[in-house]
Design a protein around this motif. Structure first.
Motif, short mmCIF file in Angstrom:
data_model
loop_
_atom_site.label_atom_id
_atom_site.label_comp_id
_atom_site.label_asym_id
_atom_site.label_seq_id
_atom_site.Cartn_x
_atom_site.Cartn_y
_atom_site.Cartn_z
N LYS A 4 0.86 -1.17 0.00
CA LYS A 4 0.00 0.00 0.00
C LYS A 4 0.89 1.22 0.00
O LYS A 4 1.84 1.32 0.78
N ALA A 5 0.64 2.14 -0.91
CA ALA A 5 1.49 3.32 -1.03
C ALA A 5 1.38 4.17 0.21
O ALA A 5 0.36 4.16 0.90
N PRO A 6 2.45 4.94 0.53
CA PRO A 6 2.39 5.84 1.68
C PRO A 6 1.23 6.80 1.55
O PRO A 6 0.87 7.23 0.47
N SER A 7 0.64 7.16 2.69
CA SER A 7 -0.52 8.05 2.69
C SER A 7 -0.13 9.45 2.25
O SER A 7 0.93 9.95 2.56
N CYS A 8 -1.02 10.09 1.49
CA CYS A 8 -0.80 11.46 1.05
C CYS A 8 -2.15 12.13 0.98
O CYS A 8 -2.81 12.14 -0.03
N SER A 9 -2.65 12.67 2.08
CA SER A 9 -4.00 13.19 2.15
C SER A 9 -4.01 14.69 2.30
O SER A 9 -3.03 15.31 2.69
N THR A 10 -5.17 15.29 1.99
CA THR A 10 -5.36 16.73 2.09
C THR A 10 -6.15 17.03 3.34
O THR A 10 -7.21 16.46 3.57
N ARG A 11 -5.65 17.94 4.17
CA ARG A 11 -6.25 18.19 5.47
C ARG A 11 -7.50 19.06 5.36
O ARG A 11 -7.59 19.95 4.54
N PHE A 12 -8.47 18.81 6.27
CA PHE A 12 -9.68 19.61 6.40
C PHE A 12 -9.82 20.06 7.84
O PHE A 12 -9.45 19.34 8.78
N ARG A 13 -10.38 21.23 8.03
CA ARG A 13 -10.61 21.69 9.40
C ARG A 13 -11.73 20.89 10.05
O ARG A 13 -11.73 20.66 11.24
N SER A 14 -12.73 20.51 9.27
CA SER A 14 -13.83 19.72 9.81
C SER A 14 -14.48 18.96 8.68
O SER A 14 -14.37 19.34 7.51
N PRO A 15 -15.19 17.84 8.96
CA PRO A 15 -15.86 17.10 7.89
C PRO A 15 -16.83 17.96 7.11
O PRO A 15 -16.99 17.80 5.91
N ALA A 16 -17.51 18.88 7.78
CA ALA A 16 -18.51 19.69 7.09
C ALA A 16 -17.89 20.59 6.05
O ALA A 16 -18.54 20.99 5.08
N LEU A 88 -16.13 7.86 -3.45
CA LEU A 88 -14.70 7.78 -3.73
C LEU A 88 -13.82 8.28 -2.60
O LEU A 88 -12.67 7.86 -2.48
N PHE A 89 -14.33 9.19 -1.77
CA PHE A 89 -13.55 9.73 -0.68
C PHE A 89 -14.38 9.75 0.60
O PHE A 89 -15.61 9.75 0.56
N GLU A 90 -13.68 9.79 1.71
CA GLU A 90 -14.33 9.97 2.99
C GLU A 90 -13.47 10.87 3.86
O GLU A 90 -12.28 11.06 3.58
N VAL A 91 -14.09 11.47 4.87
CA VAL A 91 -13.35 12.30 5.81
C VAL A 91 -13.03 11.46 7.04
O VAL A 91 -13.92 10.90 7.67
N ARG A 92 -11.74 11.36 7.34
CA ARG A 92 -11.31 10.55 8.47
C ARG A 92 -10.29 11.35 9.28
O ARG A 92 -9.27 11.76 8.76
N ASP A 93 -10.60 11.58 10.55
CA ASP A 93 -9.72 12.36 11.43
C ASP A 93 -9.40 13.72 10.82
O ASP A 93 -8.26 14.20 10.88
N GLY A 94 -10.40 14.34 10.21
CA GLY A 94 -10.23 15.67 9.65
C GLY A 94 -9.51 15.73 8.32
O GLY A 94 -9.18 16.81 7.84
#
Length: 317
Positions: A4-16, A88-94
């Motif tokens: 599994k490739a290393p994680s590379c995610s975009t941060r969000f302040r909140s799920p909303a 395709l995407f979900e919000v996890r831990d912001g």
């Protein structure tokens, strides 16, 4: 072993906070689901002729795509498969992370690999320019997985079933190709933004085996592969990022007269000012079994066979 490739995610302040760009995201994410950016927007295929002139013609058309088609990724709309962002995407831990989906049969792709030593500088420049305006509406390609798609032994449009023994035979055949292919010295011709929101690096070959020749050799080595491949034979490109929604504008900006196209051109000019002409060396080809949809692009589950370019035919390095 599957990796599994290393994680590379975009941060969000909140799920909303992800909700505001959902309509625009659906359009581009459908393209992601269907596969890496195909050459359909640039059809018909580049006409016969010297590789250098064919590549120049192709890159010119790709550069004009945003002006001719507009920023289609900002228009949103429903998809033919009723997809939503949550497909395709979900919000996890912001953070926005891919919702990975298994694909059967796995896609079998041959890609040239860009070493992170080179990729890191590109990724840094791209983030410096785009992150301030798209911190909540952009997916950055994992720089440890920058690659150049070459040839598919099986893809989503024409799946080719293969047993374990047949896959191993394909790997051996591809290894025979890589032993005859020379490492490539390449330079970044330009960065472009397509009408579908994909930020691409378009490259020129200074020495080594040309991608058109590599694809031809892979075609001979993999006779069962789909006749319809996904890319123009002369194309050498890397995906750097995918824009999922509109930019965050300065408060003083007059939105009534704001031109998204001009804004995007200004950002592209900034990126090109930083990295246009950047040189790199490519010395590996990967045979990849993607067990998740778009595993290479979305940090999914895959099996990678790393093959060194051996250059045993006396070509120039």
């Amino acid at each position: 072993m599957a990796t599994k490739a290393p994680s590379c995610s975009t941060r969000f302040r909140s799920p909303a906070s992800a909700v505001w760009f959902l309509p625009a995201a659906v359009f581009i994410l459908l393209l992601l689901l269907l596969g890496r950016p195909t050459m359909d927007p640039y059809a018909p295929a580049t006409p016969p002729g010297p590789v250098s002139s064919r590549r120049a013609d192709l890159y010119g058309r790709m550069t004009r795509d945003l002006d001719e088609r507009g920023a289609a990724f900002l228009k949103g709309g429903e998809t033919s498969q009723s997809l939503t962002l949550s497909d395709l995407f979900e919000v996890r831990d912001g953070a926005v992370v891919p919702r990975l989906k298994a694909v059967d049969p796995p896609v079998r792709a041959n890609v040239l690999y860009l070493d992170p030593v080179f990729a890191a500088e590109i990724a840094k420049a791209v983030k410096e320019v785009f992150l301030p305006y798209f911190d909540k509406a952009i997916w950055f390609q994992n720089s440890s997985m920058y690659h150049f798609s070459m040839f598919h032994a099986s893809h989503h449009l024409e799946p080719i079933l293969a047993t374990k023994d047949e896959i191993e035979a394909e790997v051996d055949a591809v290894k025979g190709v890589t032993e005859a292919v020379c490492p490539l010295k390449i330079s970044l011709d330009r960065v472009v933004l397509t009408s579908t929101g994909v930020l691409l690096g378009l490259w020129q070959v200074e020495s080594g085996t040309d991608p058109a020749d590599i694809r031809s050799k892979l075609r001979e080595a993999l006779p069962r592969a789909p006749q319809k491949q996904l890319y123009d034979p002369v194309l050498l490109h890397t995906s750097f990022a995918r824009i999922l929604g509109p930019p965050k504008l300065p408060q003083q900006e007059d939105t009534s007269s704001f031109s998204h196209i001009k804004f995007f051109h200004d950002l592209i000019a900034q990126v090109n000012g930083k990295i246009r002409g950047f040189q790199a060396k490519v010395s590996e080809l990967w045979y990849v079994e993607e067990y998740d949809v778009l595993a290479l692009a979305l940090n999914g589950k895959m099996r990678v066979r790393r093959l060194h370019l051996g250059c045993n035919e006396g070509q120039d390095n």
